[in-house]
Motif scaffolding. Structure first.
Motif, PDB file in Angstrom:
ATOM      1  N   PHE A   8      96.816  26.140  93.555  1.00  0.00           N
ATOM      2  CA  PHE A   8      97.640  25.440  92.576  1.00  0.00           C
ATOM      3  C   PHE A   8      99.107  25.384  92.996  1.00  0.00           C
ATOM      4  CE2 PHE A   8      93.782  26.002  90.324  1.00  0.00           C
ATOM      5  CZ  PHE A   8      93.738  24.990  89.392  1.00  0.00           C
ATOM      6  N   GLU A   9      99.363  25.605  94.259  1.00  0.00           N
ATOM      7  CA  GLU A   9     100.713  25.456  94.804  1.00  0.00           C
ATOM      8  C   GLU A   9     100.603  24.742  96.150  1.00  0.00           C
ATOM      9  OE1 GLU A   9     104.449  25.135  95.472  1.00  0.00           O
ATOM     10  OE2 GLU A   9     103.700  25.844  93.550  1.00  0.00           O
ATOM     11  N   PRO A  10     100.859  23.422  96.191  1.00  0.00           N
ATOM     12  CA  PRO A  10     101.285  22.582  95.055  1.00  0.00           C
ATOM     13  C   PRO A  10     100.133  22.294  94.086  1.00  0.00           C
ATOM     14  CG  PRO A  10     100.905  21.219  96.969  1.00  0.00           C
ATOM     15  CD  PRO A  10     100.738  22.659  97.436  1.00  0.00           C
ATOM     16  N   PHE A  11     100.514  21.845  92.908  1.00  0.00           N
ATOM     17  CA  PHE A  11      99.528  21.578  91.870  1.00  0.00           C
ATOM     18  C   PHE A  11      98.620  20.434  92.293  1.00  0.00           C
ATOM     19  CE2 PHE A  11      97.817  19.981  87.914  1.00  0.00           C
ATOM     20  CZ  PHE A  11      97.598  21.125  87.162  1.00  0.00           C
ATOM     21  N   ARG A  22      96.772  15.435  86.172  1.00  0.00           N
ATOM     22  CA  ARG A  22      98.066  15.746  86.776  1.00  0.00           C
ATOM     23  C   ARG A  22      98.839  16.727  85.913  1.00  0.00           C
ATOM     24  NH1 ARG A  22     101.850  13.773  83.283  1.00  0.00           N
ATOM     25  NH2 ARG A  22     101.575  11.699  82.386  1.00  0.00           N
ATOM     26  N   PRO A  23      99.958  17.261  86.430  1.00  0.00           N
ATOM     27  CA  PRO A  23     100.753  18.181  85.607  1.00  0.00           C
ATOM     28  C   PRO A  23     101.308  17.492  84.360  1.00  0.00           C
ATOM     29  CG  PRO A  23     101.411  18.313  87.913  1.00  0.00           C
ATOM     30  CD  PRO A  23     100.511  17.116  87.789  1.00  0.00           C
ATOM     31  N   ARG A  66     104.290  28.175  83.466  1.00  0.00           N
ATOM     32  CA  ARG A  66     103.166  28.483  84.346  1.00  0.00           C
ATOM     33  C   ARG A  66     103.290  27.726  85.665  1.00  0.00           C
ATOM     34  NH1 ARG A  66      99.719  31.858  82.424  1.00  0.00           N
ATOM     35  NH2 ARG A  66      98.287  31.520  84.157  1.00  0.00           N
ATOM     36  N   TYR A  67     103.619  26.457  85.596  1.00  0.00           N
ATOM     37  CA  TYR A  67     103.800  25.679  86.820  1.00  0.00           C
ATOM     38  C   TYR A  67     104.895  26.290  87.696  1.00  0.00           C
ATOM     39  CZ  TYR A  67     101.369  21.778  84.370  1.00  0.00           C
ATOM     40  OH  TYR A  67     100.483  20.979  83.696  1.00  0.00           O
ATOM     41  N   TRP A  75      95.735  20.728  83.562  1.00  0.00           N
ATOM     42  CA  TRP A  75      95.867  19.324  83.944  1.00  0.00           C
ATOM     43  C   TRP A  75      96.075  18.505  82.679  1.00  0.00           C
ATOM     44  CZ3 TRP A  75      91.901  22.092  86.534  1.00  0.00           C
ATOM     45  CH2 TRP A  75      91.960  22.086  87.939  1.00  0.00           C
ATOM     46  N   GLY A  76      97.050  17.608  82.691  1.00  0.00           N
ATOM     47  CA  GLY A  76      97.133  16.598  81.658  1.00  0.00           C
ATOM     48  C   GLY A  76      96.168  15.479  82.031  1.00  0.00           C
TER      49      GLY A  76
END
Length: 197
Positions: A8-11, A22-23, A66-67, A75-76
């Protein structure tokens, strides 16, 4: 073997035929508030209905933290046709040692019964098994949440039983229905080929 958090890095941005995962950002505040303030949407969640835009902002503050902390965040669910956020989905817990995770999700009531969440969950299951190398993915719901149960069943999850008085939510102890899918089930149903849609 890499930790789940490392992916999750990058998301990771994921995609299906109808949505982009997506975020969530502060520009999504009105979209998120539009369904989090609907009592029918929160009826079967462990969180209470948002009573104001400030409640939704507090949720997005939590998500952004969190991000920024390189932790697993939700995820949106962006609907391609409108480019609006209509829900979210996330790994709400995970276990690196045992290679398992639990999914949680919510969708605007305007988009219920259209197969959208089933589409989303299938894509995240694919990501979980093929990218994160998970062995088991779980999801739970309140016994009366028939819509969520149907989503789990349509994505290949199997009902494992009722977990009695498992959590305190909505001012009472709640039972939860447990569903799961293991990697062998997923590969049997969807194969090992290119990404599913």
């Amino acid at each position: 073997m890499r930790r789940i958090e490392d992916h999750f890095e990058p998301f990771p941005v994921l995609e299906t035929d109808r949505v982009i995962l997506r975020p969530i950002t502060y520009s999504d505040l009105d979209d998120v508030s539009s369904y989090c303030t609907v009592p029918e949407v929160s009826q079967y969640t462990v969180w209470d209905v948002h009573k104001s835009i400030e409640d939704t902002k507090a949720f997005i503050d939590f998500v952004m933290n969190r991000y920024e902390s390189q932790k697993v965040g939700p995820w949106g669910i962006e609907y391609k046709e409108t480019r609006r956020i209509i829900g979210s989905c996330s790994f709400v817990s995970w276990d690196n040692k045992n290679r398992k995770a639990e999914l949680g999700y919510v969708l605007s009531n305007r988009y219920w019964n259209q197969g959208i969440m089933t589409e989303v969950i299938k894509r995240i299951l694919e990501f979980g098994f093929r990218k994160l190398e998970l062995v088991r993915i779980e999801a739970r719901c309140l016994p009366d949440n028939l819509g969520s149960s149907k989503v789990m069943e349509k994505t290949g999850m199997k009902y494992e039983g009722l977990l009695r008085n498992l959590i305190w939510a909505k001012n009472d102890f709640q039972d939860l229905r447990m569903y799961s899918i293991v990697r062998a089930d997923f590969e049997s149903e969807f194969g090992e080929g290119p990404g599913i849609r």
